[in-house]
Write an enzyme that holds these catalytic residues in place. Structure first.
Site, PDB file in Angstrom:
ATOM      1  CG  PHE A 192      -0.518   0.079   2.527  1.00 12.88           C
ATOM      2  CD1 PHE A 192       0.747   0.517   2.858  1.00 12.88           C
ATOM      3  CD2 PHE A 192      -1.380  -0.245   3.567  1.00 12.88           C
ATOM      4  CE1 PHE A 192       1.164   0.609   4.161  1.00 12.88           C
ATOM      5  CE2 PHE A 192      -0.977  -0.145   4.882  1.00 12.88           C
ATOM      6  CZ  PHE A 192       0.298   0.274   5.182  1.00 12.88           C
ATOM      7  CD  GLU A 193       1.667   5.424   3.002  1.00 11.50           C
ATOM      8  OE1 GLU A 193       2.057   6.571   2.724  1.00 11.50           O
ATOM      9  OE2 GLU A 193       1.953   4.807   4.026  1.00 11.50           O
ATOM     10  N   GLY A 194       1.452   3.032  -2.469  1.00  9.66           N
ATOM     11  CA  GLY A 194       2.357   3.003  -3.616  1.00  9.66           C
ATOM     12  C   GLY A 194       3.196   1.754  -3.522  1.00  9.66           C
TER      13      GLY A 194
END
Lengths: 254, 736
Positions: free
Chosen positions: B468-470
């Site tokens: 997540f978060e990229g």
């Protein structure tokens, strides 16, 4: 009510830390170890704050004796709801030798100075376990004492306190002004919330020295040795009481 | 899912050969157009990670009993993007001075705040239960709200704590003790309400922040859709303006939204039609603040996940949800920038939360290793175990240093552009936690694998950090392409000069000499980084300089080789390598800076920190030099693979013999060290030549740095402390 409460809090080694004896065997290692407020003192502060919330007391004053770091303890007390703090500066070296007698003299003087009508402390400190400060303070002030309190209720001008004693619970009436020492089941201390910690920054902490209060902190006794308790050994099971008595005689216990 | 990287890369994007950098309108070639030069600059600014409003300039230190070395820095006006400039070989030496942001009072306050949070987590948070029941008990959530943890970065005037980046990062270290709680809180404030904080107008802030600060309302960030994960610009949710022009009607569905089930406030991204100047209607992303109470918002049952099971993750559907026009966040059509800013501003805290959880796990594993005996020895006496602890500690030190240096920069500068640095911190930390968490589990052996022990839970929770978060892949491309784009603008002028040799003879000569030196793997080290840090770290600084120069050279090579096509899918291997180098260089800088500071202000254990720092330098320096010198046809290796041995490539010959040359050259520097170390250990008759090619480069660095130092030599002889045993043992291990 114009009651003022004085609460004593001591900065001790955190209860969760594994302590080690110093190489010189005169104490335990305190350098770089985590310290926090004595858990019984937290209960004491919590009780004082609850009394304030019930409007039984007007002002809660937190007192701590110790080096500069004791201010952190006072700040925690302020974050829990105390109104102001008093820091009695005692250098770290002296602090090791500070006895309950000295602390009680300081608390007594402060109680008179602040005209507090109630002094609440924790029943004992987890580092020296003396369980003497509350009793001595009461003695010096000549006030009634209610130690090992597990419940405090205010009725007219006296306190009804339920004490935890060996045999069970004892209910006593104590006239104000009085000294109370908090036991474990008195209450569950609240967590100092972050907003309260930030607000506590603005509360005042007064600083003074024991000499200002006319208290002499020369130690009356000297620690000769501090050692680890002997390592726990395995036990043995015996069949009946006679064998037990035999074994005890063998080891020289009776 | 929680977050993702909404950079519109050329992964399946129709317009090939363009480096589109988050802003659809900026899609231009890197080398060439004038407009791209200006537009790209605009993009750089648009990527800035804005600091919070009532920032109180904090900085944290690890040791409790040390204060800051100097007065806190006042807010400086500008800060050059550090990593982006690295791609040009420009090293901002200010980074070698670790930012001091907290003054004494703030420092004390921070430590006061940490105590109750830690106690709460130890006493009231039952991680195993949360994981088993896949939910966080309401009492625990209530406790967190009362502690004030729901409004950490919200300014005090709106009821929050007004903490800055550093304080937030420090608290994140403790919150990481439970992954589900950490993610729930992060989804709420690091991304859920961050949009209002950085892009909201006064009315929106006044309306929503107070309720969010006390936890009355929870926030969520809604961007990901079933068909749009990494490629966020392709979202299909739509918002259409009503006839009276006062409401937007939102339609669409989002998946994997953290806090989706319980959130009352959602930051939703949807496509809105925009009329272009030339009359064409294009869909642009717009950010909206949507209250669940608006109606038409429904969420599904929570997803059953591998880790962070206590965090609520579900789908959200919008069916003609009416959103008043006052609730548009930022500008209509400017949602992409908003999303980027939000994600960039929260990313760096993963470094400190990763470090927090790793420190806990190292503590538990260490306890096990010193008590458990096998074959008559404690586990801690075995070199394999010591190696794990050594490398783990280095990784944690690096994670912390990188996170806090980034936080420090964010706190001491206005609108600092730390997008690439934050991405670097995220990539490094997530991979380190996953890898070294697994190693901690390994140290415990069978016990680590069992459910009653927390290791397997932390490992499962940590796996999502890479996603997540990229995702880490996207972020590597982002790091590389950001740097290349930044470099490309400057290199434009360089290329112009190269094309005009007669007009720029001096420049051409200088450049040719530089090129020649690089070909021989001997760049001129003229940055004088050693002058900016404590002298004991000189070798580390030299290693860092070497790496920076090599990176610059590689950037030029890559750009020359591919030009506009560098962003094509097939060239990602090289981009990933450049990104890995940038990550390592940033890590080295942070570590060097912090170790120097520790030494200078006399923090206890600073000597140990210096050793750690220098060791890391050596290792990463070696990895970087090999990263750059191996040919592009070599398969992509994992730089964190700790049994890595640098072998010269055996595949089709590249334009140089860089691999072999490098080994010989470095060993020429330290022949005496090789002789000194292996007294009796190596089989007799072994020639130094064999040693040269056999011995890994990083070991040579290690020997060159560590052994000659008298300070260290005495410690090695008197191997009484585990730490030095550890480093010595590692050295011996590496010998064989």
């Amino acid at each position: 009510m114009s009651l003022k409460v004085l609460v004593g809090c001591k900065r001790v080694i955190d209860y969760a830390v594994k302590i080690r004896v110093r190489p010189d065997k005169l104490g335990v290692v305190t350098d770089g170890i985590k310290h926090s407020m004595n858990p019984f003192d937290e209960i004491a502060i919590e009780e004082a704050v609850r009394l304030k919330e019930k409007n039984i007391v007007k002002e809660v004053i937190a007192v701590s004796c110790g080096p500069t770091q004791a201010q952190e303890t006072i700040r925690t007390a302020l974050a829990m709801g105390a109104d102001r703090g008093i820091h009695v500066e005692v250098p770290a070296k002296e602090m090791e030798k500070l006895e309950p007698l000295h602390v009680s003299k300081i608390l007594a003087k402060l109680a008179e100075k602040e005209q507090a009508e109630l002094v609440i402390v924790g029943k004992q400190a987890i580092d020296d376990d003396t369980n003497a400060t509350a009793q001595m303070t009461a003695g010096i002030l000549n006030w009634p004492q209610a130690t090992f309190a597990s419940k405090i209720e205010k009725k007219d001008d006296f306190l009804e306190v339920i004490r935890e004693i060996d045999g069970g619970l004892e209910t006593i009436k104590v006239k104000l002004p009085a000294v109370v020492s908090a036991d474990l089941r008195l209450n569950e201390p609240r967590y100092a919330t972050l907003p309260n910690i930030m607000k506590a920054k603005k509360k005042k902490i007064e600083k003074m020295k024991p000499a200002d209060l006319g208290v002499d902190t020369t130690p009356h006794f000297e620690v000769i040795e501090v050692t680890d308790p002997p390592a726990r050994e395995a036990g043995i099971k015996v069949e009946d009481v006679d064998t037990l008595l035999l074994k005890l005689k063998e080891v020289g216990r009776i | 899912m929680l977050r993702w990287q909404p950079v519109k890369f050329v992964l399946g994007h129709p317009s090939r050969g363009k480096v589109i950098f988050g802003h659809p309108g900026i899609g231009r070639a890197m080398l060439g157009h004038q407009e791209s030069h200006i537009a790209a600059l605009g993009v750089t600014r648009g990527f800035s990670t804005t600091t919070q409003d009532s920032c109180t300039s904090p900085q944290v230190q690890e040791a409790r009993d040390d204060g800051p070395a100097q007065q806190p820095t006042t807010l400086k006006p500008t800060h050059q993007p550090f990593v982006k400039n690295l791609f040009l070989g420009k090293f901002d030496k200010k980074m070698l001075t670790f930012p001091e942001v907290l003054d004494r009072d703030q420092h004390e306050l921070l430590h006061e705040m940490i105590a109750p949070i830690e106690r709460f987590f130890i006493e009231k948070v039952d991680g195993a239960k949360i994981d088993k029941e896949a939910s966080i008990p309401p009492e625990t959530l209530q406790g967190l709200k009362e502690l004030g943890l729901y409004g950490q970065q919200i300014p005090e005037e709106y009821g929050g704590l007004g903490l800055g980046a550093t304080e937030y990062a420090r608290i994140a270290e403790i919150l990481a003790l439970d992954g589900s709680i950490a993610v729930t809180l992060a989804a709420h404030q690091a991304i859920g309400l961050k949009g209002i904080l950085i892009t909201g107008n006064q009315e929106q802030k006044k309306k929503y922040l107070p309720r969010l600060a006390c936890g009355e309302w929870t926030a969520a960030f809604c961007l990901t859709e079933p068909s749009s994960g990494s490629d966020a610009a392709s979202i299909q949710s739509r918002a259409t303006l009503s006839k009276d022009g006062k409401t937007w009607l939102l339609n669409g569905s989002k998946i994997w939204i953290s806090n989706g089930g319980s959130a009352d406030l959602l930051t939703v991204f949807a496509k809105t039609p925009e009329v272009q100047p030339n009359g064409e209607v294009k869909d642009k992303v717009t950010a909206f603040i949507v209250e669940r109470g608006f109606g038409g918002v429904s969420s599904s049952t929570p997803e059953d996940k591998m880790g962070i099971r206590g965090s609520n993750t579900c789908e959200i559907h919008f069916e003609n949800t009416p959103v008043p026009i006052e609730n548009v966040l930022g500008e209509i059509g400017g949602g992409f920038k908003v999303a980027m800013n939000i994600l960039n501003s929260g990313r760096f805290s993963m470094g400190s939360s990763g470090a927090g959880i790793m420190k806990k796990m190292i503590g538990w594993s260490m306890e096990h290793a010193v008590t458990r005996k096998q074959f008559g020895h404690h586990l801690s006496e075995f070199a394999l175990i010591k190696e794990k602890f050594a490398r783990m500690s280095v990784a944690v030190y690096a994670m912390e240093s990188m996170a806090y240096i980034t936080a420090g920069v964010l706190d001491s500068h206005k609108n600092a552009d730390c997008s690439v640095e934050a991405a670097i911190v995220k990539v490094f930390s997530s991979e380190s936690v996953w890898h070294w968490g697994s190693e901690c589990l390994q140290i415990l052996g069978g016990m680590g694998y069992m459910k009653p022990y927390p290791f397997e839970r932390y490992l499962r929770d940590a796996r999502v950090l890479l996603i997540f978060e990229g995702t880490n892949e996207i972020l590597r491309l982002f790091i590389a392409l950001s740097g290349l784009q930044h470099a490309g603008i400057e290199l434009q002028s360089l290329i112009k000069k190269l094309r005009n040799p007669l007009m720029n003879p001096g420049f051409i000569l200088g450049k040719s000499i530089e090129r020649l030196r690089h070909q021989k793997d001997n760049p001129k080290l003229d940055l004088d980084l050693a002058g900016y840090i404590h002298p004991s770290l000189k070798l580390g600084a030299d290693s860092l300089e070497y790496c920076v120069k090599r990176l610059q050279y590689s950037v030029e090579v890559v750009l020359a080789r591919h030009g506009l096509k560098v962003a094509e899918p097939e060239n990602q291997l090289e981009l990933a390598r450049l990104a890995d180098c940038a990550i390592d260089i940033y890590g080295m800088t942070a570590v060097l800076s912090r170790a120097s500071r520790s030494y200078c202000i006399g923090i206890r254990n600073s000597a140990h920190e210096t050793h750690v720092g220098v060791w890391k330098m050596a290792r990463r320096g070696e990895v970087i030099s090999t990263t750059i010198t191996t040919t592009p046809y070599h398969h992509h290796y994992h730089p964190y693979h700790h049994h890595y041995h640098p072998q010269p490539p055996s595949l089709p010959p590249s334009t140089s013999n860089k691999g072999r040359l490098r080994h010989v050259r470095m060993s020429n520097c330290v022949p005496w060290a090789s002789r000194r170390v292996w007294y009796g250990r190596f089989p007799s008759g072994c020639s130094t030549d064999r040693m040269k090619t056999r011995v890994p480069l990083y070991l040579q660095f290690y020997l060159h740095i560590v052994l000659p130092s008298a300070h260290f030599r005495s410690r090695v002889k008197d191997s009484s402390t585990v730490v030095y045993k550890l480093i010595f043992a590692t050295g011996c291990y590496c010998c064989f």
